[in-house]
Design an enzyme around this catalytic site. Structure first.
Site, PDB file in Angstrom:
ATOM      1  N   ALA A   7      15.947  35.313 172.672  1.00 30.72           N
ATOM      2  CA  ALA A   7      17.275  35.290 172.035  1.00 30.72           C
ATOM      3  C   ALA A   7      17.508  36.494 171.119  1.00 30.72           C
ATOM      4  O   ALA A   7      18.662  36.892 170.898  1.00 30.72           O
ATOM      5  CB  ALA A   7      17.460  33.990 171.264  1.00 30.72           C
TER       6      ALA A   7
ATOM      7  N   ARG B 120      24.666  34.475 183.344  1.00 33.72           N
ATOM      8  CA  ARG B 120      24.698  33.366 182.388  1.00 33.72           C
ATOM      9  C   ARG B 120      25.833  33.568 181.371  1.00 33.72           C
ATOM     10  O   ARG B 120      26.768  34.302 181.630  1.00 33.72           O
ATOM     11  CB  ARG B 120      23.320  33.233 181.735  1.00 33.72           C
ATOM     12  CG  ARG B 120      22.217  32.971 182.773  1.00 33.72           C
ATOM     13  CD  ARG B 120      20.863  32.796 182.146  1.00 33.72           C
ATOM     14  NE  ARG B 120      20.826  31.616 181.281  1.00 33.72           N
ATOM     15  CZ  ARG B 120      19.849  31.366 180.397  1.00 33.72           C
ATOM     16  NH1 ARG B 120      18.844  32.218 180.280  1.00 33.72           N
ATOM     17  NH2 ARG B 120      19.879  30.280 179.659  1.00 33.72           N
TER      18      ARG B 120
ATOM     19  N   PRO C 281      11.016  34.412 170.741  1.00 39.52           N
ATOM     20  CA  PRO C 281      11.098  32.998 170.360  1.00 39.52           C
ATOM     21  C   PRO C 281      11.306  32.053 171.536  1.00 39.52           C
ATOM     22  O   PRO C 281      12.034  32.373 172.479  1.00 39.52           O
ATOM     23  CB  PRO C 281      12.296  32.944 169.409  1.00 39.52           C
ATOM     24  CG  PRO C 281      13.056  34.188 169.665  1.00 39.52           C
ATOM     25  CD  PRO C 281      12.058  35.211 170.093  1.00 39.52           C
ATOM     26  N   ASN C 282      10.658  30.919 171.441  1.00 39.87           N
ATOM     27  CA  ASN C 282      10.749  29.803 172.403  1.00 39.87           C
ATOM     28  C   ASN C 282       9.970  30.039 173.692  1.00 39.87           C
ATOM     29  O   ASN C 282       9.844  29.124 174.504  1.00 39.87           O
ATOM     30  CB  ASN C 282      12.221  29.456 172.724  1.00 39.87           C
ATOM     31  CG  ASN C 282      12.992  29.056 171.489  1.00 39.87           C
ATOM     32  OD1 ASN C 282      12.580  28.142 170.794  1.00 39.87           O
ATOM     33  ND2 ASN C 282      14.079  29.751 171.188  1.00 39.87           N
TER      34      ASN C 282
ATOM     35  N   GLU D 226      11.986  46.195 179.156  1.00 42.67           N
ATOM     36  CA  GLU D 226      12.573  44.913 178.737  1.00 42.67           C
ATOM     37  C   GLU D 226      12.567  43.963 179.928  1.00 42.67           C
ATOM     38  O   GLU D 226      13.003  44.340 181.019  1.00 42.67           O
ATOM     39  CB  GLU D 226      14.007  45.187 178.271  1.00 42.67           C
ATOM     40  CG  GLU D 226      14.795  43.958 177.865  1.00 42.67           C
ATOM     41  CD  GLU D 226      16.233  44.318 177.477  1.00 42.67           C
ATOM     42  OE1 GLU D 226      16.571  45.532 177.375  1.00 42.67           O
ATOM     43  OE2 GLU D 226      17.024  43.385 177.304  1.00 42.67           O
TER      44      GLU D 226
ATOM     45  N   TYR E 203      13.753  28.724 183.675  1.00 44.13           N
ATOM     46  CA  TYR E 203      12.628  29.595 183.340  1.00 44.13           C
ATOM     47  C   TYR E 203      11.365  29.353 184.167  1.00 44.13           C
ATOM     48  O   TYR E 203      10.381  30.082 184.002  1.00 44.13           O
ATOM     49  CB  TYR E 203      12.318  29.477 181.842  1.00 44.13           C
ATOM     50  CG  TYR E 203      13.477  29.903 180.973  1.00 44.13           C
ATOM     51  CD1 TYR E 203      13.957  31.211 181.006  1.00 44.13           C
ATOM     52  CD2 TYR E 203      14.125  28.992 180.128  1.00 44.13           C
ATOM     53  CE1 TYR E 203      15.030  31.612 180.223  1.00 44.13           C
ATOM     54  CE2 TYR E 203      15.203  29.381 179.331  1.00 44.13           C
ATOM     55  CZ  TYR E 203      15.653  30.694 179.385  1.00 44.13           C
ATOM     56  OH  TYR E 203      16.710  31.087 178.612  1.00 44.13           O
TER      57      TYR E 203
ATOM     58  N   HIS F 172      13.464  39.960 181.324  1.00 43.88           N
ATOM     59  CA  HIS F 172      14.036  38.615 181.173  1.00 43.88           C
ATOM     60  C   HIS F 172      13.700  37.817 182.419  1.00 43.88           C
ATOM     61  O   HIS F 172      13.883  38.312 183.544  1.00 43.88           O
ATOM     62  CB  HIS F 172      15.554  38.678 180.995  1.00 43.88           C
ATOM     63  CG  HIS F 172      15.929  39.450 179.776  1.00 43.88           C
ATOM     64  ND1 HIS F 172      15.807  38.930 178.513  1.00 43.88           N
ATOM     65  CD2 HIS F 172      16.368  40.722 179.631  1.00 43.88           C
ATOM     66  CE1 HIS F 172      16.152  39.859 177.635  1.00 43.88           C
ATOM     67  NE2 HIS F 172      16.505  40.956 178.286  1.00 43.88           N
TER      68      HIS F 172
ATOM     69  N   ARG G  77      10.147  24.256 179.061  1.00 45.72           N
ATOM     70  CA  ARG G  77      11.465  24.514 178.511  1.00 45.72           C
ATOM     71  C   ARG G  77      12.416  24.865 179.656  1.00 45.72           C
ATOM     72  O   ARG G  77      12.223  25.866 180.332  1.00 45.72           O
ATOM     73  CB  ARG G  77      11.379  25.698 177.558  1.00 45.72           C
ATOM     74  CG  ARG G  77      12.703  26.259 177.130  1.00 45.72           C
ATOM     75  CD  ARG G  77      12.522  27.696 176.647  1.00 45.72           C
ATOM     76  NE  ARG G  77      13.761  28.214 176.115  1.00 45.72           N
ATOM     77  CZ  ARG G  77      14.033  29.493 175.973  1.00 45.72           C
ATOM     78  NH1 ARG G  77      13.135  30.404 176.301  1.00 45.72           N
ATOM     79  NH2 ARG G  77      15.189  29.890 175.504  1.00 45.72           N
TER      80      ARG G  77
HETATM   81  C1  DQA Z   1      15.487  35.192 178.197  1.00 47.61           C
HETATM   82  C2  DQA Z   1      17.013  35.170 178.209  1.00 47.61           C
HETATM   83  C3  DQA Z   1      17.564  35.005 176.816  1.00 47.61           C
HETATM   84  O1  DQA Z   1      18.989  34.999 176.847  1.00 47.61           O
HETATM   85  C4  DQA Z   1      17.090  33.689 176.218  1.00 47.61           C
HETATM   86  O2  DQA Z   1      17.550  33.566 174.885  1.00 47.61           O
HETATM   87  C5  DQA Z   1      15.635  33.502 176.316  1.00 47.61           C
HETATM   88  C6  DQA Z   1      14.906  33.975 177.497  1.00 47.61           C
HETATM   89  C7  DQA Z   1      14.882  35.244 179.613  1.00 47.61           C
HETATM   90  O3  DQA Z   1      13.696  35.517 179.721  1.00 47.61           O
HETATM   91  O4  DQA Z   1      15.587  34.952 180.601  1.00 47.61           O
HETATM   92  O5  DQA Z   1      15.024  32.859 175.457  1.00 47.61           O
HETATM   93  O6  DQA Z   1      15.067  36.381 177.518  1.00 47.61           O
END
Ligand code: DQA
Length: 148
Positions: free
Chosen positions: A80, A110, A12-13, A101, A25, A103, A20
């Site tokens: 998230a 954070r 999401p997002n 995984e 990011y 990020h 964003r």
């Molecule tokens: C994220 C880190 C997550 O905590 C956050 O909710 C995101 C992006 C990252 O790519 O740094 O939406 O996964």
């Protein structure tokens, strides 16, 4: 002949990538990220499918589909849902290939609620804090781990 098939999932997002919170990011868009991954996969002779959803169930359905269509590895930024979704963990536990995984940000630097990942209980590798390069690093790991 294809060397293998890899699925890239964005949670999401992440459709808002580039606009964003760019200080966290970055300014690259999701299309930029996916295009770069496609180029690299093409060079290596791999099939790649990239999918983003803001819906937990849609991500789970994509993982289920990957169990049946010969996908060898999943690269996932659960966003998230990383920190909340036992359902995505369960779906990944039902997938037999490699799981990486990713990020963009260093989640460990954070808020405390970002320090725990359900997905990490399943992941073969975790990359955090390398920005969009993290996806490329994960893709290289997929190639390296694949049977010859
Ligand atoms: C994220 C880190 C997550 O905590 C956050 O909710 C995101 C992006 C990252 O790519 O740094 O939406 O996964």
């Amino acid at each position: 002949m294809s060397q293998g098939k890899v699925l890239v999932l964005h949670g999401p997002n992440l459709n808002l990538l580039g606009t964003r919170q760019p200080e966290i990011y970055g300014r690259e868009t999701l299309d930029d990220v996916n295009n770069a991954l496609h180029q690299r996969a093409l060079l290596a002779g791999w099939d790649i499918h990239c999918f983003q959803s803001n819906h937990e169930g849609a991500l789970i359905d994509a993982i289920h589909a990957a169990r049946l269509d010969g996908t060898l590895a999943i690269i996932i930024n659960p966003a998230a849902y990383t920190h909340t979704s036992v359902a995505i963990l369960d779906a990944l536990n039902a997938f037999e290939g490699k799981v990486y995984e990713v990020h963009l940000s260093n989640v460990h630097r954070r808020e405390a609620f970002r320090h725990h990942s359900y997905v990490s209980l399943r992941a073969d590798g975790v990359i955090a804090g390398l920005g969009t390069q993290g996806y490329q690093a994960a893709l290289e790991a997929v190639f390296a781990a694949a049977p010859p």
